[in-house]
Design a protein around this motif. Structure first.
Motif, PDB file in Angstrom:
ATOM      1  N   ASN A 128       0.737  -1.147   0.102  1.00 59.78           N
ATOM      2  CA  ASN A 128       0.053  -0.120  -0.073  1.00 59.78           C
ATOM      3  C   ASN A 128       0.852   1.242  -0.112  1.00 59.78           C
ATOM      4  O   ASN A 128       0.462   2.282  -0.520  1.00 59.78           O
ATOM      5  N   ARG A 130       3.040   2.282  -1.838  1.00 62.05           N
ATOM      6  CA  ARG A 130       3.198   2.886  -3.175  1.00 62.05           C
ATOM      7  C   ARG A 130       2.192   4.030  -3.405  1.00 62.05           C
ATOM      8  O   ARG A 130       2.510   4.727  -4.373  1.00 62.05           O
ATOM      9  N   TRP A 131       1.349   4.079  -2.571  1.00 62.30           N
ATOM     10  CA  TRP A 131       0.273   5.121  -2.865  1.00 62.30           C
ATOM     11  C   TRP A 131       0.294   5.817  -1.425  1.00 62.30           C
ATOM     12  O   TRP A 131      -0.566   6.753  -1.404  1.00 62.30           O
ATOM     13  N   LEU A 136       4.274   9.274  -4.035  1.00 64.57           N
ATOM     14  CA  LEU A 136       3.740   9.913  -5.200  1.00 64.57           C
ATOM     15  C   LEU A 136       4.238  11.241  -5.488  1.00 64.57           C
ATOM     16  O   LEU A 136       4.413  11.328  -6.441  1.00 64.57           O
ATOM     17  N   ASP A 310      -3.351   7.942  -1.571  1.00 63.00           N
ATOM     18  CA  ASP A 310      -4.357   7.128  -2.440  1.00 63.00           C
ATOM     19  C   ASP A 310      -4.515   5.667  -2.263  1.00 63.00           C
ATOM     20  O   ASP A 310      -4.528   5.066  -2.938  1.00 63.00           O
ATOM     21  N   TYR A 311      -4.443   5.221  -1.020  1.00 63.83           N
ATOM     22  CA  TYR A 311      -4.580   3.619  -0.837  1.00 63.83           C
ATOM     23  C   TYR A 311      -5.768   2.970  -1.553  1.00 63.83           C
ATOM     24  O   TYR A 311      -5.788   2.022  -2.146  1.00 63.83           O
ATOM     25  N   ALA A 313      -6.376   3.346  -4.513  1.00 60.54           N
ATOM     26  CA  ALA A 313      -6.400   2.948  -5.831  1.00 60.54           C
ATOM     27  C   ALA A 313      -5.452   1.777  -6.071  1.00 60.54           C
ATOM     28  O   ALA A 313      -5.895   1.135  -7.014  1.00 60.54           O
ATOM     29  N   TYR A 314      -5.369   1.005  -4.972  1.00 61.12           N
ATOM     30  CA  TYR A 314      -4.762  -0.280  -4.903  1.00 61.12           C
ATOM     31  C   TYR A 314      -5.745  -1.195  -5.170  1.00 61.12           C
ATOM     32  O   TYR A 314      -5.771  -1.975  -6.299  1.00 61.12           O
TER      33      TYR A 314
END
Length: 357
Positions: A128, A130-131, A136, A310-311, A313-314
């Motif tokens: 997670n 990565r968001w 970002l 933006d979790y 988005a996963y």
């Protein structure tokens, strides 16, 4: 017409299941939280209170017996169960999301990836962070060339927890796959690989600092990337003074960012994506700064607006992948590459050597 939601079974309702996965699944258009697996009566009650229509199961076997009624299984149980549960789900014909680390070894992760490919099923790993908002923002700065050529990446995930909390995450039993190297280390290594690519050398130091602690609680990892970038990664439960989350130095400028992404804290406090207008947004006072020749703590550099985290988005990407309209957001082979680094780091710390990959 709106497509029928994909039905999700969630195994585990501890921290990962209740704070991260369940709320994010429920907030994702096209997904429906169908079943929660936990044998703990208090957690069953918690799940029912949060999601009144959810089906409760005490064992994963009960879930797999209903495989035809589900479209996805999420494994959010303790680390040592990730491989057997993901294997069972794939053999039951179900796509799988597995919380990080997907496995204890890179070899196990690649075996799982091969099984998923053989069965033609999605296998995705929940990375997670990565968001995260800072990640970002940093990706955008690098893509836009704002730092010039990146030379050094410093990433810290530090906490001040002088007393061990106990539980499997802090267990010294190797079977539990506990300790910070595989917990927070999974995040910082994954981020470094996404940003700067494959690694050729790994050096690490792991320590057990706190009285009564059984596994590493203060760890440093140095990576040499094939691209020439050097990453210095710190994960600690014993940091009495917290350093910057990111310090990235390039040929043109540097970027320094303090503070953690706000999404985990919001989820823990009961906030939910879709119900908050500014989900993932950060106060201007916490923005990082970009510049050269001065410290941001003495006013050097220019504030950089932090992109919203933006979790959600996963799981939106997982839904698209299941419907064939988008790629797997985090593959098991990507997770295996991170596990190669973590295994090398463990070997480096144990043998006091630099490990070549």
């Amino acid at each position: 017409m709106t497509a029928t939601p994909l039905r999700v079974g969630l195994i585990g309702y501890g921290l990962a299941g209740s704070v991260f996965h369940a709320p994010l699944i429920a907030a994702t258009e096209g997904l429906a939280l169908d079943t929660v697996v936990t044998s703990n009566p208090e957690r069953q009650q918690q799940a029912r209170a949060e999601f009144p229509d959810v089906t409760l199961a005490a064992t994963a076997e009960e879930l797999f017996d209903r495989a035809d009624a589900l479209d996805l299984v999420v494994v959010a149980s303790p680390n040592k169960t990730h491989v057997p549960l993901a294997t069972a789900a794939l053999k039951a014909g179900l796509p799988v999301v597995v919380d990080k680390p997907v496995a204890g070894t890179a070899a196990e992760a690649r075996t799982l990836a091969a099984l998923a490919e053989e069965r033609g099923l999605l296998l995705s790993v929940f990375q997670n962070r990565r968001w995260d908002n800072d990640f970002l923002t940093l990706r955008r700065l690098l893509a836009d060339g704002e730092l010039g050529d990146a030379w050094r990446f410093e990433s810290r995930f530090e906490r001040w927890r002088p007393q061990p909390k106990g539980g499997w995450r802090e267990s010294g039993d190797p079977a539990e796959i506990g300790g910070l190297l595989y917990d927070l280390g999974s995040h910082v290594v994954d981020q470094a690989l996404v940003l700067f690519g494959p690694v050729t050398g790994v050096y690490a130091e792991t320590d057990v600092r706190r009285p009564g602690a059984e596994t590493d609680d203060d760890t440093f990892i140095a990576l040499t990337h094939a691209s020439g970038v050097r990453s210095h990664l710190y994960v600690s439960a014993t940091a009495a003074q917290l350093g910057p989350r990111f310090r990235v130095l390039g040929s043109r400028a540097g970027y320094v960012k303090y503070g953690l992404d706000p999404q985990e804290a919001a989820l823990r406090e009961g906030s939910r994506p879709g119900t908050v207008a500014d989900w993932g947004a950060e106060d201007e006072s916490l923005w990082g700064r970009i510049g050269s020749g001065e410290s941001p703590l003495t006013g050097g550099g220019t504030p950089v607006p932090t992109l919203p985290g933006d979790y959600p988005a996963y799981y939106a990407a997982v839904a698209d992948a299941l419907r064939g309209t988008g790629p797997n957001p985090v593959t098991a082979l990507e997770a295996a590459a991170a596990l190669d680094v973590l295994e090398a780091a463990r070997r480096s710390a144990r043998d006091k050597v630099t490990v070549t990959l």
